[in-house]
Design a protein around this motif. Sequence first.
Motif, short mmCIF file in Angstrom:
data_model
loop_
_atom_site.label_atom_id
_atom_site.label_comp_id
_atom_site.label_asym_id
_atom_site.label_seq_id
_atom_site.Cartn_x
_atom_site.Cartn_y
_atom_site.Cartn_z
N MET A 111 0.81 -1.22 0.00
CA MET A 111 0.00 0.00 0.00
C MET A 111 0.84 1.27 0.00
O MET A 111 0.32 2.38 -0.09
CB MET A 111 -0.93 0.02 1.24
CG MET A 111 -2.00 -1.05 1.25
SD MET A 111 -3.08 -0.99 -0.19
CE MET A 111 -4.00 0.52 0.17
N ASN A 129 -0.52 4.76 -1.42
CA ASN A 129 -0.81 5.74 -0.36
C ASN A 129 -0.14 7.07 -0.64
O ASN A 129 -0.73 8.13 -0.46
CB ASN A 129 -0.25 5.25 0.98
CG ASN A 129 -1.26 4.42 1.75
OD1 ASN A 129 -2.37 4.23 1.28
ND2 ASN A 129 -0.86 3.93 2.91
N LYS A 145 -1.89 8.89 -3.41
CA LYS A 145 -3.21 9.37 -2.97
C LYS A 145 -3.10 10.68 -2.17
O LYS A 145 -4.00 11.51 -2.21
CB LYS A 145 -3.86 8.28 -2.11
CG LYS A 145 -5.36 8.42 -1.91
CD LYS A 145 -5.91 7.25 -1.11
CE LYS A 145 -6.02 7.61 0.37
NZ LYS A 145 -6.56 6.52 1.20
N PHE A 160 -10.22 1.31 14.75
CA PHE A 160 -9.71 0.63 13.55
C PHE A 160 -8.81 -0.50 14.03
O PHE A 160 -7.91 -0.29 14.84
CB PHE A 160 -8.91 1.61 12.69
CG PHE A 160 -8.54 1.08 11.33
CD1 PHE A 160 -9.46 1.10 10.29
CD2 PHE A 160 -7.27 0.57 11.09
CE1 PHE A 160 -9.12 0.61 9.02
CE2 PHE A 160 -6.93 0.08 9.82
CZ PHE A 160 -7.86 0.10 8.79
N SER A 186 -6.08 -3.36 13.09
CA SER A 186 -5.17 -3.81 12.04
C SER A 186 -3.76 -4.03 12.54
O SER A 186 -3.30 -3.37 13.47
CB SER A 186 -5.13 -2.76 10.92
OG SER A 186 -4.34 -3.23 9.85
N ASP A 192 -2.12 0.01 6.00
CA ASP A 192 -3.58 0.10 5.94
C ASP A 192 -4.09 1.17 6.90
O ASP A 192 -5.03 1.91 6.59
CB ASP A 192 -4.22 -1.25 6.28
CG ASP A 192 -4.30 -2.16 5.06
OD1 ASP A 192 -3.85 -1.74 3.99
OD2 ASP A 192 -4.82 -3.29 5.20
N ALA A 210 -3.49 4.39 5.26
CA ALA A 210 -4.35 4.59 4.09
C ALA A 210 -5.81 4.88 4.46
O ALA A 210 -6.47 5.66 3.79
CB ALA A 210 -4.30 3.36 3.19
N PHE A 211 -6.29 4.26 5.52
CA PHE A 211 -7.73 4.32 5.77
C PHE A 211 -8.18 5.16 6.96
O PHE A 211 -9.35 5.48 7.08
CB PHE A 211 -8.28 2.90 5.92
CG PHE A 211 -8.11 2.07 4.68
CD1 PHE A 211 -8.77 2.41 3.51
CD2 PHE A 211 -7.29 0.95 4.68
CE1 PHE A 211 -8.60 1.65 2.35
CE2 PHE A 211 -7.12 0.19 3.53
CZ PHE A 211 -7.78 0.54 2.36
N VAL A 212 -7.27 5.51 7.85
CA VAL A 212 -7.70 6.17 9.08
C VAL A 212 -7.61 7.69 9.00
O VAL A 212 -8.32 8.40 9.68
CB VAL A 212 -6.88 5.64 10.29
CG1 VAL A 212 -7.26 6.37 11.56
CG2 VAL A 212 -7.13 4.14 10.47
N SER A 213 -6.74 8.17 8.13
CA SER A 213 -6.35 9.57 8.05
C SER A 213 -7.37 10.62 8.54
O SER A 213 -7.10 11.33 9.49
CB SER A 213 -5.94 9.89 6.61
OG SER A 213 -5.09 10.99 6.65
N LEU A 270 -15.13 4.31 5.60
CA LEU A 270 -14.17 4.22 4.50
C LEU A 270 -14.66 5.02 3.29
O LEU A 270 -15.82 5.22 3.12
CB LEU A 270 -13.95 2.76 4.08
CG LEU A 270 -13.27 1.87 5.12
CD1 LEU A 270 -13.01 0.48 4.54
CD2 LEU A 270 -11.97 2.45 5.63
#
Lengths: 149, 118
Positions: free
Chosen positions: A119, A123, A126, B29, B31, B36, B39-42, B118
Amino acid sequence: MSKALEMDRASAVMAYDYDVMKEDFAHAGSASSDIKKKCREIGLDKEIIRRIAVMTYEAEINIVIHSEGGVITVMLMSDRIEIWAVDKGPGIEDVELAMTAGYSTAKTSAREMGFGAGMGLPNMKKCCDEFVIESAKGESTRIKMVIRL
Amino acid sequence: MQIGTLVELLGGKIIVGEQYSDKKIDFAFSSDLMSDVLAFVSEHAQDCVLLTGLTNNQVIRTAEMLDLSAIVFVRGKCPPMEVVELAEENDMVLISTPHTLYATSGILYGQGLEGVPL
């Protein structure tokens, strides 16, 4: 190979370089931590700081995991911030494949640290407004990331 | 949910950051993959707790980059001293719970703590 990407250091108001060592998991993240503190001192917007932090940290981890070592450069320009990650090789054979979310060539040591999920590059892309990567097998990998202010 | 309430629900203990136990969190979250998390929590990081089985310094660095304020270590794990010190420098709360990652997530979800959108 001729390098299409050229760093315009002369246009930078401020520039900082951080050496990142190969497989130095103990200190991985310390450069990004310092960059984040400097961004706070400059008074950048919180959300922009977070994007810069994620980009530099992923770049730093990538250099630690995959390369022979490298340098992260952060430049503050009049209208943007440029972050460069330039390593000493060994280069990426298939850049397009490396950019695919979930694709990874990371070793067990990296996975044990919570990385190698494939990722990192997606990332980084992005989080920025402009992302350019230049690499080839046996060459250094050069990444330029821009955040417009 | 207040961090103090979360600790009680998990039968856990605060390793460091006791002074922040009144702080409220809105999301969680789970993980072991730090990319990840990045990437996903920001967007919701400041109001989010990270549940993980990893106890190395990259967990703290990841949390630092995102301004995540609380981390729960599952399966009774307690991170090494240098990791705790790094968290302390960054004003984070570290919590340890004897539950598994699955059970920890279930307990908190059942009490209304949502996952990050998400």
